[in-house]
Design an enzyme around this catalytic site. Structure first.
Site, PDB file in Angstrom:
ATOM      1  N   ASP A  82       0.788  -1.246   0.000  1.00  0.00           N
ATOM      2  CA  ASP A  82       0.000   0.000   0.000  1.00  0.00           C
ATOM      3  C   ASP A  82       0.822   1.300   0.000  1.00  0.00           C
ATOM      4  O   ASP A  82       0.513   2.230   0.764  1.00  0.00           O
ATOM      5  CB  ASP A  82      -0.949   0.034   1.220  1.00  0.00           C
ATOM      6  CG  ASP A  82      -1.947  -1.110   1.244  1.00  0.00           C
ATOM      7  OD1 ASP A  82      -1.905  -1.972   0.340  1.00  0.00           O
ATOM      8  OD2 ASP A  82      -2.773  -1.155   2.174  1.00  0.00           O
ATOM      9  N   ASP A 127      -4.649  -0.892  -1.463  1.00  0.00           N
ATOM     10  CA  ASP A 127      -5.933  -0.736  -0.806  1.00  0.00           C
ATOM     11  C   ASP A 127      -6.840  -0.193  -1.914  1.00  0.00           C
ATOM     12  O   ASP A 127      -6.478   0.781  -2.595  1.00  0.00           O
ATOM     13  CB  ASP A 127      -5.778   0.287   0.335  1.00  0.00           C
ATOM     14  CG  ASP A 127      -6.666  -0.006   1.511  1.00  0.00           C
ATOM     15  OD1 ASP A 127      -7.094  -1.162   1.685  1.00  0.00           O
ATOM     16  OD2 ASP A 127      -6.945   0.942   2.287  1.00  0.00           O
ATOM     17  N   HIS A 129     -10.729   0.576  -2.611  1.00  0.00           N
ATOM     18  CA  HIS A 129     -12.102   0.588  -2.084  1.00  0.00           C
ATOM     19  C   HIS A 129     -13.113   1.163  -3.067  1.00  0.00           C
ATOM     20  O   HIS A 129     -12.829   2.177  -3.737  1.00  0.00           O
ATOM     21  CB  HIS A 129     -12.164   1.438  -0.808  1.00  0.00           C
ATOM     22  CG  HIS A 129     -11.304   0.938   0.307  1.00  0.00           C
ATOM     23  ND1 HIS A 129     -11.271  -0.377   0.694  1.00  0.00           N
ATOM     24  CD2 HIS A 129     -10.443   1.600   1.146  1.00  0.00           C
ATOM     25  CE1 HIS A 129     -10.440  -0.509   1.718  1.00  0.00           C
ATOM     26  NE2 HIS A 129      -9.918   0.671   2.007  1.00  0.00           N
ATOM     27  N   HIS A 133     -17.608   2.086   0.608  1.00  0.00           N
ATOM     28  CA  HIS A 133     -16.926   1.126   1.485  1.00  0.00           C
ATOM     29  C   HIS A 133     -17.269   1.323   2.958  1.00  0.00           C
ATOM     30  O   HIS A 133     -17.385   2.452   3.444  1.00  0.00           O
ATOM     31  CB  HIS A 133     -15.400   1.227   1.295  1.00  0.00           C
ATOM     32  CG  HIS A 133     -14.673   0.057   1.875  1.00  0.00           C
ATOM     33  ND1 HIS A 133     -13.904   0.137   3.006  1.00  0.00           N
ATOM     34  CD2 HIS A 133     -14.653  -1.240   1.494  1.00  0.00           C
ATOM     35  CE1 HIS A 133     -13.423  -1.063   3.282  1.00  0.00           C
ATOM     36  NE2 HIS A 133     -13.858  -1.913   2.379  1.00  0.00           N
ATOM     37  N   HIS A 180     -10.625   6.978   1.555  1.00  0.00           N
ATOM     38  CA  HIS A 180      -9.243   6.828   1.073  1.00  0.00           C
ATOM     39  C   HIS A 180      -9.158   5.718   0.041  1.00  0.00           C
ATOM     40  O   HIS A 180      -9.994   4.811   0.023  1.00  0.00           O
ATOM     41  CB  HIS A 180      -8.289   6.526   2.241  1.00  0.00           C
ATOM     42  CG  HIS A 180      -8.565   5.209   2.902  1.00  0.00           C
ATOM     43  ND1 HIS A 180      -9.553   5.032   3.848  1.00  0.00           N
ATOM     44  CD2 HIS A 180      -8.011   3.978   2.728  1.00  0.00           C
ATOM     45  CE1 HIS A 180      -9.581   3.771   4.236  1.00  0.00           C
ATOM     46  NE2 HIS A 180      -8.666   3.099   3.561  1.00  0.00           N
ATOM     47  N   LYS A 205      -6.901  -5.285  -2.582  1.00  0.00           N
ATOM     48  CA  LYS A 205      -7.617  -5.711  -1.377  1.00  0.00           C
ATOM     49  C   LYS A 205      -8.600  -4.626  -0.956  1.00  0.00           C
ATOM     50  O   LYS A 205      -8.430  -3.465  -1.340  1.00  0.00           O
ATOM     51  CB  LYS A 205      -6.630  -6.006  -0.243  1.00  0.00           C
ATOM     52  CG  LYS A 205      -5.825  -4.796   0.212  1.00  0.00           C
ATOM     53  CD  LYS A 205      -4.773  -5.212   1.203  1.00  0.00           C
ATOM     54  CE  LYS A 205      -3.999  -4.042   1.753  1.00  0.00           C
ATOM     55  NZ  LYS A 205      -4.783  -3.077   2.519  1.00  0.00           N
ATOM     56  N   CYS A 250      -1.769  -2.444   7.888  1.00  0.00           N
ATOM     57  CA  CYS A 250      -1.778  -3.374   6.748  1.00  0.00           C
ATOM     58  C   CYS A 250      -0.494  -4.194   6.644  1.00  0.00           C
ATOM     59  O   CYS A 250      -0.532  -5.370   6.274  1.00  0.00           O
ATOM     60  CB  CYS A 250      -2.078  -2.609   5.459  1.00  0.00           C
ATOM     61  SG  CYS A 250      -3.758  -1.952   5.480  1.00  0.00           S
TER      62      CYS A 250
HETATM   63 ZN   LIG Z   1      -8.514   1.053   3.488  1.00  0.00          ZN
END
Ligand SMILES: [Zn+2]
Length: 332
Positions: A82, A127, A129, A133, A180, A205, A250
């Site tokens: 990330d 990451d 989303h 989310h 984010h 993810k 993470c």
């Molecule tokens: Zn996130």
């Protein structure tokens, strides 16, 4: 050490075509030359369930193929977690978090590793989303019917960064984050100076709106996988080097899952930045307890090349070996 040395090693250390425990310990000491005799004894105990076994050549071959060779010739994966704009200069910049660390500082460290270290495989995680989310504080009204704690009627009492609990199988603890890493936005892009090497693999993810995913292996409910585990296994990866953002979230979850999936794990600590100072320290302590090594970037080249084999990583490999092959060994 080459594969054909197996016969030679067995020849040197066996007596009457059998390898007694004490000779196996001497053999291990010849390979793990920085390890003490006591460490090699516990390595031997980790490999074998019984202390009275005199190994035959076919039994030693099982140990050679499934423990010694993978340890001597590691297959490495560098997992860069990330390193995305939103965690560096965007809506969830680490500079604004309690530890006030700067995510941009990992970029030159990672770039240097990518050019100087012959990792077998390199993975970049994102990451990733959707706008609706569940981790976004701004979406709490949308998801309030799933709240267990606080009650749905009290959803307006929840502040940014509070932890809530959502109904689910299993129920899910969730920190409320600012929006984010929304799919396709600049905030979700990797930092522009991060080197993307040819053949690098991308893992996404957090794309399911109803569950967060701190780990690059599994969502937070450990229900659905991202594909990273399959990618590592299909490439026969033995060693996973983890770095990136954020150390205590993470990176922590990814490295923890890598340990739980029986990889040998190395956290590259100077290539990570985190959210909270105490949580960063706890993460390193926990990972070390799980068998991971915590190393700085300037010390990992000999590990990747298989020139340095820390006894701690050999122990992890020996425990894995015993779990998978103890029965086979005894029946051979
Ligand atoms: Zn996130």
């Amino acid at each position: 050490m080459l594969a054909e040395d197996m016969n030679e090693l067995f020849g040197i250390y066996s007596t009457d075509k059998k390898l007694p425990r004490k000779n196996l310990i001497s053999l291990l000491q010849s390979i793990f030359d920085s390890a003490s005799e006591i460490e090699c004894e516990s390595l031997c105990d980790s490999l074998l369930n019984r202390k009275d076994v005199d190994l035959s050549m076919p039994q030693f071959k099982i140990i050679w193929d499934n423990f010694l060779e993978p340890v001597l010739k590691p297959v490495s994966a560098f997992v860069i977690v990330d390193v995305q704009n939103d965690f560096i200069s965007g809506s969830l910049a680490l500079t604004n978090c309690p530890a006030q660390e700067d995510g941009a500082e990992v970029v030159p460290v990672i770039n240097r590793l990518l050019t100087s270290t012959p990792f077998s495989h390199v993975f970049y995680t994102y990451d990733w989303h959707p706008r609706n989310h569940i981790s976004f504080h701004s979406n709490l009204k949308l998801h309030k019917s799933r709240l267990l704690s606080p009650q749905p009627d009290n959803w307006e009492s929840v502040s940014m960064f509070d932890r809530v609990q959502f109904d689910g199988k299993p129920p899910l603890e969730q920190t409320m984050w600012p929006d984010h890493c929304i799919q396709g936005t600049d905030g979700a892009k990797l930092h522009k100076e991060l080197k993307f090497i040819e053949g690098g693999l991308e893992i996404y993810k957090g794309f399911n709106h109803s569950v967060d995913s701190y780990s690059a292996f599994w969502d937070n409910g450990e229900v659905s996988a991202t594909g990273l585990l399959n990618e590592l296994n299909s490439r026969n990866v033995t060693d996973v080097y983890v770095c990136g953002l954020a150390t205590d979230i993470c990176v922590n979850f990814t490295a923890t899952h890598a340990c739980k999936h029986n990889f040998r794990v190395i956290l590259v600590e100077d290539a990570c930045r985190g959210v909270d100072t105490a949580a960063i320290a706890q993460t390193k302590e926990k990972l070390s307890d799980l068998g991971a090594l915590i190393r700085t970037s300037d010390t990992i080249l000999p590990l990747v090349k298989g020139e340095e084999i820390p006894i701690k990583l050999a122990m992890v490999a020996a425990d894995n070996f015993r779990r998978k092959f103890a029965a086979t060994l005894l029946s051979t």
